[in-house]
Design a protein around this motif. Structure first.
Motif, PDB file in Angstrom:
ATOM      1  N   LEU A  88     -33.139 -22.863  20.066  1.00  0.00           N
ATOM      2  CA  LEU A  88     -32.056 -22.655  21.036  1.00  0.00           C
ATOM      3  C   LEU A  88     -31.115 -21.520  20.628  1.00  0.00           C
ATOM      4  O   LEU A  88     -30.200 -21.173  21.364  1.00  0.00           O
ATOM      5  CB  LEU A  88     -31.247 -23.955  21.202  1.00  0.00           C
ATOM      6  N   PRO A  92     -28.318 -18.034  25.070  1.00  0.00           N
ATOM      7  CA  PRO A  92     -29.010 -19.300  24.790  1.00  0.00           C
ATOM      8  C   PRO A  92     -29.470 -19.940  26.097  1.00  0.00           C
ATOM      9  O   PRO A  92     -28.929 -19.643  27.154  1.00  0.00           O
ATOM     10  CB  PRO A  92     -27.906 -20.141  24.136  1.00  0.00           C
ATOM     11  N   ALA A 118     -28.810 -22.173  28.297  1.00  0.00           N
ATOM     12  CA  ALA A 118     -27.625 -23.019  28.481  1.00  0.00           C
ATOM     13  C   ALA A 118     -27.963 -24.420  28.983  1.00  0.00           C
ATOM     14  O   ALA A 118     -27.366 -25.408  28.556  1.00  0.00           O
ATOM     15  CB  ALA A 118     -26.646 -22.336  29.434  1.00  0.00           C
ATOM     16  N   ALA A 119     -28.920 -24.481  29.885  1.00  0.00           N
ATOM     17  CA  ALA A 119     -29.256 -25.788  30.474  1.00  0.00           C
ATOM     18  C   ALA A 119     -29.847 -26.746  29.448  1.00  0.00           C
ATOM     19  O   ALA A 119     -29.779 -27.965  29.623  1.00  0.00           O
ATOM     20  CB  ALA A 119     -30.222 -25.592  31.631  1.00  0.00           C
ATOM     21  N   GLN A 120     -30.430 -26.190  28.403  1.00  0.00           N
ATOM     22  CA  GLN A 120     -31.062 -27.048  27.396  1.00  0.00           C
ATOM     23  C   GLN A 120     -30.110 -27.439  26.260  1.00  0.00           C
ATOM     24  O   GLN A 120     -30.428 -28.296  25.445  1.00  0.00           O
ATOM     25  CB  GLN A 120     -32.272 -26.325  26.793  1.00  0.00           C
ATOM     26  N   LEU A 121     -28.994 -26.774  26.190  1.00  0.00           N
ATOM     27  CA  LEU A 121     -28.065 -27.079  25.096  1.00  0.00           C
ATOM     28  C   LEU A 121     -27.443 -28.458  25.298  1.00  0.00           C
ATOM     29  O   LEU A 121     -27.091 -28.823  26.420  1.00  0.00           O
ATOM     30  CB  LEU A 121     -26.943 -26.039  25.042  1.00  0.00           C
ATOM     31  N   PRO A 122     -27.263 -29.198  24.215  1.00  0.00           N
ATOM     32  CA  PRO A 122     -26.539 -30.464  24.344  1.00  0.00           C
ATOM     33  C   PRO A 122     -25.086 -30.194  24.716  1.00  0.00           C
ATOM     34  O   PRO A 122     -24.558 -29.131  24.380  1.00  0.00           O
ATOM     35  CB  PRO A 122     -26.647 -31.082  22.954  1.00  0.00           C
ATOM     36  N   ALA A 123     -24.478 -31.116  25.410  1.00  0.00           N
ATOM     37  CA  ALA A 123     -23.092 -30.917  25.879  1.00  0.00           C
ATOM     38  C   ALA A 123     -22.162 -30.520  24.746  1.00  0.00           C
ATOM     39  O   ALA A 123     -21.331 -29.614  24.893  1.00  0.00           O
ATOM     40  CB  ALA A 123     -22.601 -32.192  26.559  1.00  0.00           C
ATOM     41  N   ALA A 179     -22.567 -28.834  22.205  1.00  0.00           N
ATOM     42  CA  ALA A 179     -22.693 -27.447  21.737  1.00  0.00           C
ATOM     43  C   ALA A 179     -21.692 -26.525  22.427  1.00  0.00           C
ATOM     44  O   ALA A 179     -21.345 -25.476  21.902  1.00  0.00           O
ATOM     45  CB  ALA A 179     -24.109 -26.941  21.981  1.00  0.00           C
ATOM     46  N   GLY A 180     -21.209 -26.938  23.591  1.00  0.00           N
ATOM     47  CA  GLY A 180     -20.264 -26.098  24.336  1.00  0.00           C
ATOM     48  C   GLY A 180     -18.923 -25.939  23.672  1.00  0.00           C
ATOM     49  O   GLY A 180     -18.202 -24.977  23.944  1.00  0.00           O
ATOM     50  N   PRO A 228     -24.655 -26.573  33.537  1.00  0.00           N
ATOM     51  CA  PRO A 228     -25.167 -27.133  32.284  1.00  0.00           C
ATOM     52  C   PRO A 228     -24.090 -27.969  31.579  1.00  0.00           C
ATOM     53  O   PRO A 228     -22.914 -27.584  31.583  1.00  0.00           O
ATOM     54  CB  PRO A 228     -25.508 -25.888  31.454  1.00  0.00           C
ATOM     55  N   PRO A 229     -24.489 -29.082  30.960  1.00  0.00           N
ATOM     56  CA  PRO A 229     -23.498 -29.943  30.285  1.00  0.00           C
ATOM     57  C   PRO A 229     -22.675 -29.205  29.237  1.00  0.00           C
ATOM     58  O   PRO A 229     -21.479 -29.462  29.103  1.00  0.00           O
ATOM     59  CB  PRO A 229     -24.365 -31.018  29.621  1.00  0.00           C
ATOM     60  N   ALA A 230     -23.297 -28.267  28.531  1.00  0.00           N
ATOM     61  CA  ALA A 230     -22.556 -27.541  27.490  1.00  0.00           C
ATOM     62  C   ALA A 230     -21.456 -26.674  28.109  1.00  0.00           C
ATOM     63  O   ALA A 230     -20.368 -26.545  27.544  1.00  0.00           O
ATOM     64  CB  ALA A 230     -23.506 -26.667  26.675  1.00  0.00           C
TER      65      ALA A 230
END
Lengths: 287, 264
Positions: A249, A254, A256-261, A263-264, B131-133
């Motif tokens: 990732l 990155p 973005a859709a695959q990142l865990p929440a 990570a934001g 996206p959740p992030a």
């Protein structure tokens, strides 16, 4: 770490070029500032109007205090005179520049160590070699150069203030790096070491900004502290993804859709930048 | 922030671990708040002193004066400038440090309202899949800007002024117009990037300009956080996240821009 990467490398190179252009624009300003620092070796020339007024105020106050004492007006006793003069000299504009020089030397020493650490890291195959993640490699290369520029800027400010340049690494942190070197066997360990240094640098500069007195010292420190904080943000996110076993990732951009929440926001956990890991002001001062 | 149901496949990653890390960091953040409040009290005290002192005026004065902030000059000259007992009483205007506090509070308010509007639009499904992030970024950044606004407002209140809940008067219209054009998450991220960049640049300018060491200390703890927001937004947008070795003041707002919001 290089598994499953989906980075478009030419695109990254192009982005890096664009970034360099932006950076060059910023450097023109900063180099101008550094040149100012070098050219204006005599103190208090950067903001003449302000300094002139402060100097006039200082002279006036000093005359008032000394005049009152010598005329025997009884306003100031011996203790009172000492306290009044002490208060006068403790005004920000007249605080000792020696302290500022030591603080700047410590900052330069932290930068020197950062440069050396990234240099070492880039000799490792999983950071600077063929098996490296291109984003991590590019980050290490760019960040090393930025720390070189920071060291130059701090040393220019030291010279302008009449101090000796610091070209050695912070002696205390050097021991930390040296003891960590044998364990640098994976990207995660290198990233975490870099993170520790960057966090220490950022916190030190945040703390220093309030402690410094000279405008030129404040200016150079202010322009650098946020950049170290940015290094921290990116390294924290990269470290978290590595720890979570998701190096694929780490791409630019990155997925973005695959990142865990989480990570934001993991890169910027504090609304106010902490200073509890700030290095002591004289730790890297020239002895 | 609720988002549209994500149809992307789940990845093999320990989200629990990341959440756990985030929780720990949030706890640490809470630990820093009392210290920040103490700092705010010190700044209020310093600002009171500054209205009586001539020391430490800096280049922001030029900008403030250009905006008609003559009161700042009066305040900075203060009582020390005159020893005459017959002189007419001077009407002290807000010091440059107070103007900076007002500007910072109003910029933070604008950031909060912008993120809030973006989150509302996303929740209403107007921005497509979020996206959740990205949602987590927006919520966290908004909360941090709210904390920043509180810090500056506590300084203003401590100095005898009313807290500022309004956004920056000069930027508000521009940002709202841009907000109306946001059609997706990328647009929102670009708008947020502009706003965060302005905030970071303004704080850097403030660090050069603030007279009070305590006020400088607070600005110094906020500027790097705005810079971090910028870095993450750049990264998400696919731009190299730390392009400059030195932060710049490009885009910084003038100190006196929110002076009209200062009310005793």
């Amino acid at each position: 770490m290089n598994e499953n990467r989906n980075l478009d490398e030419p695109e990254l190179i192009e982005l890096m070029e664009q970034s360099k252009d932006i950076h060059s624009d910023a450097m023109r300003r900063t180099r101008g500032d550094i040149n100012d620092l070098i050219n204006n070796v005599a103190p208090a020339t950067e903001r003449p109007e302000e300094r002139k007024e402060e100097a006039a105020e200082f002279t006036k106050k000093r005359s008032e205090i000394l005049g009152a004492a010598s005329n025997g007006l009884g306003i100031l006793g011996v203790t009172g005179l000492g306290a009044a003069m002490l208060a006068l000299f403790s005004k920000p504009a007249f605080a000792s520049s020696n302290t500022d020089i030591q603080i700047l030397q410590t900052a330069a020493s932290i930068e020197n160590l950062a440069v050396a650490t990234y240099q070492t890291a880039l000799t490792l195959p999983f950071i600077g070699g063929s098996s490296a993640n291109p984003v991590v490699k590019a980050f290490a290369q760019t960040t090393m150069k930025q720390h070189q520029e920071h060291a130059q800027a701090f040393n220019a400010a030291i010279t302008a203030l009449g101090g000796k340049q610091q070209n050695n690494p912070d002696p205390v942190l050097l021991k930390v790096v040296e003891s960590a070197k044998p364990s640098l066997t994976s990207p995660s360990q290198v990233v975490n070491l870099a993170l520790e240094l960057e966090q220490g640098a950022a916190e030190t500069y945040v703390a220093n900004v309030a402690a410094l007195s000279e405008a030129r010292a404040i200016d150079v420190t202010s322009s650098i502290l946020g950049v170290e904080a940015q290094h921290v943000a990116i390294l924290t996110a990269v470290s978290a993804l590595l720890s979570a076993g998701a190096p694929q990732l780490i791409t630019l951009p990155p997925p973005a859709a695959q990142l865990p929440a989480a990570a934001g926001s993991i890169g910027f956990p504090n609304a106010f930048y902490p200073t509890n890991k700030a290095r002591p002001q004289t730790e890297g001062a020239v002895k | 922030m609720r988002t549209k149901k994500d149809t992307t496949p789940e990845i093999a990653i320990s989200e629990h671990e990341l959440y756990s890390l985030t929780e720990e960091l949030a706890d640490k953040h809470q630990d820093t708040l009392p210290k920040m409040r103490e700092g705010a009290n010190e700044v209020s005290e310093s600002i009171r002193e500054l209205t009586k002192s001539k020391y430490g005026r800096r280049s922001f004065l030029t900008k403030a004066a250009a905006l008609g902030a003559g009161g700042a000059l009066l305040a900075a000259c203060g009582t020390a400038a005159s020893t005459s007992t017959t002189a007419a009483p001077k009407v002290a205007g807000p010091s440059v440090d107070l103007q900076v506090a007002a500007l910072a509070a109003s910029l933070e308010n604008l950031a909060v309202s912008t993120y809030k509007a973006g989150i509302s639009a996303a929740t209403a499904g107007k921005l497509g899949t979020v996206p959740p992030a990205v949602a987590n970024f927006a919520e966290t950044a908004m909360a941090q800007h709210a904390d920043h606004a509180k810090a500056w407002n506590s300084i203003l209140v401590g100095a005898g002024y009313k807290a500022i809940s309004a956004p920056d008067p000069a930027l508000n219209g521009v940002i709202n117009a841009d907000l109306g054009k946001v059609a997706n998450v990328v647009d929102l991220a670009k708008l947020a990037l502009n706003l965060e960049g302005v905030a970071a640049a303004t704080y850097l300018e403030a660090l050069y300009a603030l007279s009070s060491k305590s006020a400088r200390a607070i600005a110094a703890t906020i500027q790097p956080v705005e810079m971090q927001h910028v870095a993450i937004l750049n990264f998400v947008l696919g731009t190299y996240p730390v392009p400059n070795a030195f932060a710049t003041t490009t885009g910084a707002r003038p100190a006196g821009e929110a002076k009209s919001l200062l009310v005793k």
